[in-house]
Every structure is written in C-alpha cells, then in structure tokens.
Design a protein around this motif. Sequence first.
Motif, mmCIF file in Angstrom:
data_model
loop_
_atom_site.group_PDB
_atom_site.id
_atom_site.type_symbol
_atom_site.label_atom_id
_atom_site.label_comp_id
_atom_site.label_asym_id
_atom_site.label_seq_id
_atom_site.Cartn_x
_atom_site.Cartn_y
_atom_site.Cartn_z
ATOM 1 N N VAL A 62 -9.222 48.957 14.755
ATOM 2 C CA VAL A 62 -10.412 49.242 13.939
ATOM 3 C C VAL A 62 -11.586 49.597 14.846
ATOM 4 O O VAL A 62 -12.331 50.558 14.582
ATOM 5 C CB VAL A 62 -10.773 48.041 13.039
ATOM 6 C CG1 VAL A 62 -11.993 48.348 12.189
ATOM 7 C CG2 VAL A 62 -9.601 47.673 12.140
ATOM 8 N N LEU A 63 -11.748 48.858 15.931
ATOM 9 C CA LEU A 63 -12.851 49.114 16.859
ATOM 10 C C LEU A 63 -12.755 50.526 17.427
ATOM 11 O O LEU A 63 -13.753 51.258 17.493
ATOM 12 C CB LEU A 63 -12.835 48.068 17.988
ATOM 13 C CG LEU A 63 -13.962 48.161 19.014
ATOM 14 C CD1 LEU A 63 -15.321 47.928 18.354
ATOM 15 C CD2 LEU A 63 -13.766 47.152 20.146
ATOM 16 N N ALA A 64 -11.539 50.900 17.800
ATOM 17 C CA ALA A 64 -11.325 52.234 18.387
ATOM 18 C C ALA A 64 -11.691 53.330 17.390
ATOM 19 O O ALA A 64 -12.321 54.333 17.738
ATOM 20 C CB ALA A 64 -9.873 52.375 18.830
ATOM 21 N N ILE A 65 -11.330 53.123 16.139
ATOM 22 C CA ILE A 65 -11.627 54.122 15.110
ATOM 23 C C ILE A 65 -13.140 54.257 14.904
ATOM 24 O O ILE A 65 -13.679 55.358 14.813
ATOM 25 C CB ILE A 65 -10.918 53.740 13.803
ATOM 26 C CG1 ILE A 65 -9.420 53.717 14.054
ATOM 27 C CG2 ILE A 65 -11.346 54.647 12.663
ATOM 28 C CD1 ILE A 65 -8.554 54.300 13.027
ATOM 29 N N TYR A 66 -13.821 53.121 14.865
ATOM 30 C CA TYR A 66 -15.281 53.169 14.715
ATOM 31 C C TYR A 66 -15.906 53.867 15.926
ATOM 32 O O TYR A 66 -16.822 54.672 15.788
ATOM 33 C CB TYR A 66 -15.866 51.762 14.576
ATOM 34 C CG TYR A 66 -15.721 51.145 13.211
ATOM 35 C CD1 TYR A 66 -15.535 49.768 13.067
ATOM 36 C CD2 TYR A 66 -15.799 51.906 12.048
ATOM 37 C CE1 TYR A 66 -15.428 49.173 11.812
ATOM 38 C CE2 TYR A 66 -15.675 51.323 10.791
ATOM 39 C CZ TYR A 66 -15.491 49.956 10.682
ATOM 40 O OH TYR A 66 -15.379 49.369 9.443
ATOM 41 N N LYS A 67 -15.420 53.533 17.114
ATOM 42 C CA LYS A 67 -15.975 54.134 18.336
ATOM 43 C C LYS A 67 -15.831 55.644 18.291
ATOM 44 O O LYS A 67 -16.773 56.380 18.617
ATOM 45 C CB LYS A 67 -15.275 53.582 19.589
ATOM 46 C CG LYS A 67 -15.834 52.250 20.047
ATOM 47 C CD LYS A 67 -15.231 51.801 21.383
ATOM 48 C CE LYS A 67 -15.976 50.571 21.894
ATOM 49 N NZ LYS A 67 -15.218 49.827 22.912
ATOM 50 N N THR A 68 -14.673 56.096 17.877
ATOM 51 C CA THR A 68 -14.431 57.541 17.791
ATOM 52 C C THR A 68 -15.412 58.185 16.813
ATOM 53 O O THR A 68 -15.983 59.234 17.086
ATOM 54 C CB THR A 68 -12.981 57.821 17.332
ATOM 55 O OG1 THR A 68 -12.105 57.124 18.199
ATOM 56 C CG2 THR A 68 -12.681 59.308 17.362
ATOM 57 N N ARG A 69 -15.630 57.517 15.674
ATOM 58 C CA ARG A 69 -16.567 58.074 14.685
ATOM 59 C C ARG A 69 -17.962 58.207 15.263
ATOM 60 O O ARG A 69 -18.623 59.226 15.074
ATOM 61 C CB ARG A 69 -16.611 57.178 13.439
ATOM 62 C CG ARG A 69 -15.499 57.460 12.444
ATOM 63 C CD ARG A 69 -15.561 56.546 11.248
ATOM 64 N NE ARG A 69 -16.586 56.957 10.305
ATOM 65 C CZ ARG A 69 -16.778 56.389 9.113
ATOM 66 N NH1 ARG A 69 -16.044 55.352 8.760
ATOM 67 N NH2 ARG A 69 -17.722 56.803 8.311
ATOM 68 N N PHE A 70 -18.411 57.173 15.969
ATOM 69 C CA PHE A 70 -19.744 57.237 16.550
ATOM 70 C C PHE A 70 -19.820 58.321 17.629
ATOM 71 O O PHE A 70 -20.808 59.027 17.732
ATOM 72 C CB PHE A 70 -20.151 55.881 17.132
ATOM 73 C CG PHE A 70 -20.638 54.898 16.089
ATOM 74 C CD1 PHE A 70 -19.916 53.743 15.824
ATOM 75 C CD2 PHE A 70 -21.806 55.132 15.388
ATOM 76 C CE1 PHE A 70 -20.364 52.828 14.862
ATOM 77 C CE2 PHE A 70 -22.258 54.235 14.415
ATOM 78 C CZ PHE A 70 -21.534 53.076 14.152
ATOM 79 N N GLN A 71 -18.756 58.430 18.410
ATOM 80 C CA GLN A 71 -18.736 59.455 19.463
ATOM 81 C C GLN A 71 -18.802 60.844 18.851
ATOM 82 O O GLN A 71 -19.517 61.714 19.344
ATOM 83 C CB GLN A 71 -17.465 59.335 20.317
ATOM 84 C CG GLN A 71 -17.597 58.334 21.440
ATOM 85 C CD GLN A 71 -16.240 57.821 21.918
ATOM 86 O OE1 GLN A 71 -15.214 58.465 21.691
ATOM 87 N NE2 GLN A 71 -16.247 56.691 22.570
ATOM 88 N N ASN A 72 -18.057 61.043 17.767
ATOM 89 C CA ASN A 72 -18.059 62.352 17.110
ATOM 90 C C ASN A 72 -19.438 62.704 16.587
ATOM 91 O O ASN A 72 -19.853 63.857 16.623
ATOM 92 C CB ASN A 72 -17.062 62.379 15.946
ATOM 93 C CG ASN A 72 -15.628 62.347 16.421
ATOM 94 O OD1 ASN A 72 -15.360 62.653 17.583
ATOM 95 N ND2 ASN A 72 -14.713 62.002 15.542
ATOM 96 N N ILE A 73 -20.149 61.692 16.116
ATOM 97 C CA ILE A 73 -21.514 61.934 15.608
ATOM 98 C C ILE A 73 -22.441 62.351 16.736
ATOM 99 O O ILE A 73 -23.177 63.318 16.621
ATOM 100 C CB ILE A 73 -22.071 60.694 14.873
ATOM 101 C CG1 ILE A 73 -21.307 60.487 13.561
ATOM 102 C CG2 ILE A 73 -23.562 60.847 14.592
ATOM 103 C CD1 ILE A 73 -21.635 59.201 12.857
ATOM 104 N N SER A 74 -22.395 61.622 17.864
ATOM 105 C CA SER A 74 -23.282 61.992 18.980
ATOM 106 C C SER A 74 -22.896 63.338 19.542
ATOM 107 O O SER A 74 -23.752 64.130 19.900
ATOM 108 C CB SER A 74 -23.230 60.992 20.141
ATOM 109 O OG SER A 74 -22.846 59.754 19.720
ATOM 110 N N ALA A 75 -21.589 63.609 19.565
ATOM 111 C CA ALA A 75 -21.113 64.891 20.125
ATOM 112 C C ALA A 75 -21.620 66.063 19.297
ATOM 113 O O ALA A 75 -21.942 67.116 19.826
ATOM 114 C CB ALA A 75 -19.593 64.907 20.184
ATOM 115 N N SER A 76 -21.729 65.843 17.981
ATOM 116 C CA SER A 76 -22.129 66.968 17.130
ATOM 117 C C SER A 76 -23.641 67.158 17.101
ATOM 118 O O SER A 76 -24.158 68.031 16.434
ATOM 119 C CB SER A 76 -21.617 66.769 15.709
ATOM 120 O OG SER A 76 -22.203 65.620 15.158
ATOM 121 N N LYS A 77 -24.375 66.322 17.832
ATOM 122 C CA LYS A 77 -25.854 66.447 17.814
ATOM 123 C C LYS A 77 -26.334 67.503 18.809
ATOM 124 O O LYS A 77 -25.727 67.668 19.834
ATOM 125 C CB LYS A 77 -26.488 65.089 18.135
ATOM 126 C CG LYS A 77 -26.403 64.130 16.969
ATOM 127 C CD LYS A 77 -27.540 63.128 16.945
ATOM 128 C CE LYS A 77 -27.455 62.296 15.684
ATOM 129 N NZ LYS A 77 -27.142 60.893 15.969
#
Lengths: 221, 223
Positions: B208-223
Amino acid sequence: MGDEVILLGYWPSQYGMRARIAVEEKGIQYEYKEEDAFNYNKSPLLLEMNPVHKKTPVLVHNGKPICESLIVIEYIDEVWNHKSPLLPSDPYDRAQARFWADFVHRKVYDAAKRIWTTKGEEREGEKNEFIECMKLLEQQLGEKPYFGGDSLGFVDVAFVPFYSWFQVYEKFGNFNMEAECPNIIAWAKRCLQKQSVANTLPDQHKVYDLAIWIRKKLGIE
Amino acid sequence: MASNQHVKLFGTVRSPFVKRAEIALKLKGVEYEYVEESLSNKSDDLLKYNPVHKKVPVLLHNDKPVCESLVIVEYVDEAWTGYPILPSDPYHRAQARFWSKFIDDKVFPAAFKAAWNPNEKERDKGAEEAREALQILENKLKGKFFNGDSIGLVDLAALYIAFWLPLIQEAGGLDLYSGEKYPKLEKWGHEILNHPVVKGVLPPRDNVLAIYKTRFQNISASK
C-alpha cells in the motif's frame, strides 16, 4: 409512558422535516423547538446537545441527544416499535431501505442544493443530475403507493421533505417536475394525505421566498 | 439462517470500505467467495449488481446485492447471528451510527483533500479539517475500542485511521496524524491492527505504501 421528547428543528430544513414526520407518525408526545439556524443564532440547548456538528435536527429523549436525521428516524423506529413501523423487518429489505435513504441523503441533496446555488452550465449539469436521480427513484417506487410498500417507510420519510423545495428547483432549474417525473409528484401528494407529512412540510412558496433571501444574503447572483 | 447460502463479496484488495465488509463477514464466521475487481475495468457483474454507484464493496447473498459498506455491515449483523457488531440498545446503536457517519463525512473527505487536491490552499485546509476530526475522535475514545472491549461498527469504520492514514501521510509527507497528538487513537490503532480477524484481512503494508508513493511521485512529475 413518562418520556420527555424534544425535537430541535429548523422549518425549511429537509433533515428536520424527516425527524418531525417520524415523531408524528409514531404519535409521540413531543415539544418542538424552532432554531434560528440560518442566522447562526443557535440556542444553548442545541450547542449542548450537538456539540460536534451544532446542527438540527436533534432529538432529545429523556435528556439524551440523538443527531443526524436518518439516525433519528432509525432510533425512533427502534424505541417506539409498537406502531407504524418505518423500516421493514426483513434484513434484506432493511438494507435496501437504508441504501435508498442514503442515496436521497447524499446524491439527491447535493444535486438539488446546487441547482439553486450555482449558475450557467454548472447549474444545468446539476439539474440534469437531479432529474436522473428522480427517474431512478421513480423506478424504485414502481407501482407501489409508497417506497415502504403499503405505508410510509424510511425512504418516504427521507425523501418527501424535498417536495417542499420542488418549486425552488423548478424555478431555478427551469424545468417542470410533473412533466419530468409525474409518479414522484403523485407519490408526494399521496404522502401529503398523511397528517404527519401535512403537519410538517412548509408551503412551497414560503420555501421559495426563503431561497431568494438566502441567495441575496450569500451574494449568489 | 446461515449455512448453505451463497455469499459473494466484490472488492478491491486495498479498499478500506471493502475491508469493513470482509471483517464483518469474518466476525460472523460467514464463508464467502471473494471477487477482486479492477476499478479501471469493472466487471459486468459489478455493474449489474451496483448500477447506481458502480462501486465496491458489493455483497451478494443468494444473488441479492447489498451495496454501500456501512449498509453491508449492518446487513451482515442482522442477517447472521453470533458476534454483535452493533450494540443492542437503541441509544448506543444511534451513537455507533453517528460516529461511523462522522468518520465517513469528516475524516475521509478531509484526508483525500489534504493528499490529492491539486490546489495547495485546499490541501492545507483538508489537513486542518482532518486534524480537527481526529481530535474529536481522540476526545470521544474511552475504552480499548470505540465499541468497548470488543470491536464494533465504529472500529470498522475508523480502521482507515489506523492503517491507511499513516501510510498516506508517510508517502506524501503530510501532517495529519501523530501518535503524540492522539495517544488514545495511537493505542487503539495498535490494538485493532493486532486483532486476529483484522490482521488477517489487511493488505501488505509495504504494498500500500509503495502504491501511495507512486501516486505522489506521478503528481510531482506532472507538475
């Protein structure tokens, strides 16, 4: 019975109307206290009895508060269980009643509120959403006189207060309820034959005037 | 009533709402078939059994569907005897329903806003709302569990706070929850995560932690 029952409500609130209809359906002796909710003039009793949300309705039964309209209905049904059952006895039917009451509480309420508090394209979208909800509810009602079957039930009590707001939705949404969902109108009028509903629902014009006043006060154009 | 009846649960492995239904079934000792759904590719069955919301969990009992997690939990409590998930007294039942609703209406939306709202001001607002809601729950919690000595409806509703919330916080560097600020919630969290039934249904923490981390990373990456 020696019960002391107080109901704190606010006359145009659909939530408060639900609690009042339930209390009246059960023939409970109660004292109604009107809160001046929109002016944020909340009574000390309300603040004491609902410190978490500070909202109506609150049912105070022998000094103990029950908050949240649907929870109030279930409480009333469980305590005063000798007459006018509001929820069915079968667990599956109860689950269905709870599902549809929740649907009215969240989906219908949100779309309805946004019809008269938004404008333009957003309002058009909310109106369409609201009409979709009405059609789903019509489907649920089917040929039955009430959502509860032969008598008023949980979903009827949860939903019928919206009738007093229909003029608001129609005028701001620019549509006609009778044309879009005639069975809902027929059902509402049937409910209004009941004392509990007739005694509780305010006049549509009065509610409409209030909506105009609220919009002005909130600066909604 | 129970035996020889077919019970199916449609869910997704990481959903806190699905876990409520699973824990309720397990507390009652109900045997059920679990169907894993993909939210990006919903099965025909799911759409058929929950046409209104098209969401999980959906409980199918002898081909009759029950939807909405708290409705399912109450249904399980009423349809099967045994472990009492809700109290028997009407006033305490009303309290249990009130606090479960509070969690759904106040904790979840605030946490989601704090984590995922694209606007920074809204995220800060969400965090503030989440902390307020948690403080109210902290003040409310008296015994070992919200339900007293054993877990009940409110504990199932609040499980999000014990398991998912700290993970979202860690993954996103958020400031919503701390053991120091909410010592009773912290203690309750340990108790409930170690409850044998709860422990048995929770997904792997790292997953679960890994999935959340990926989501946050994807958000910062798309900024």
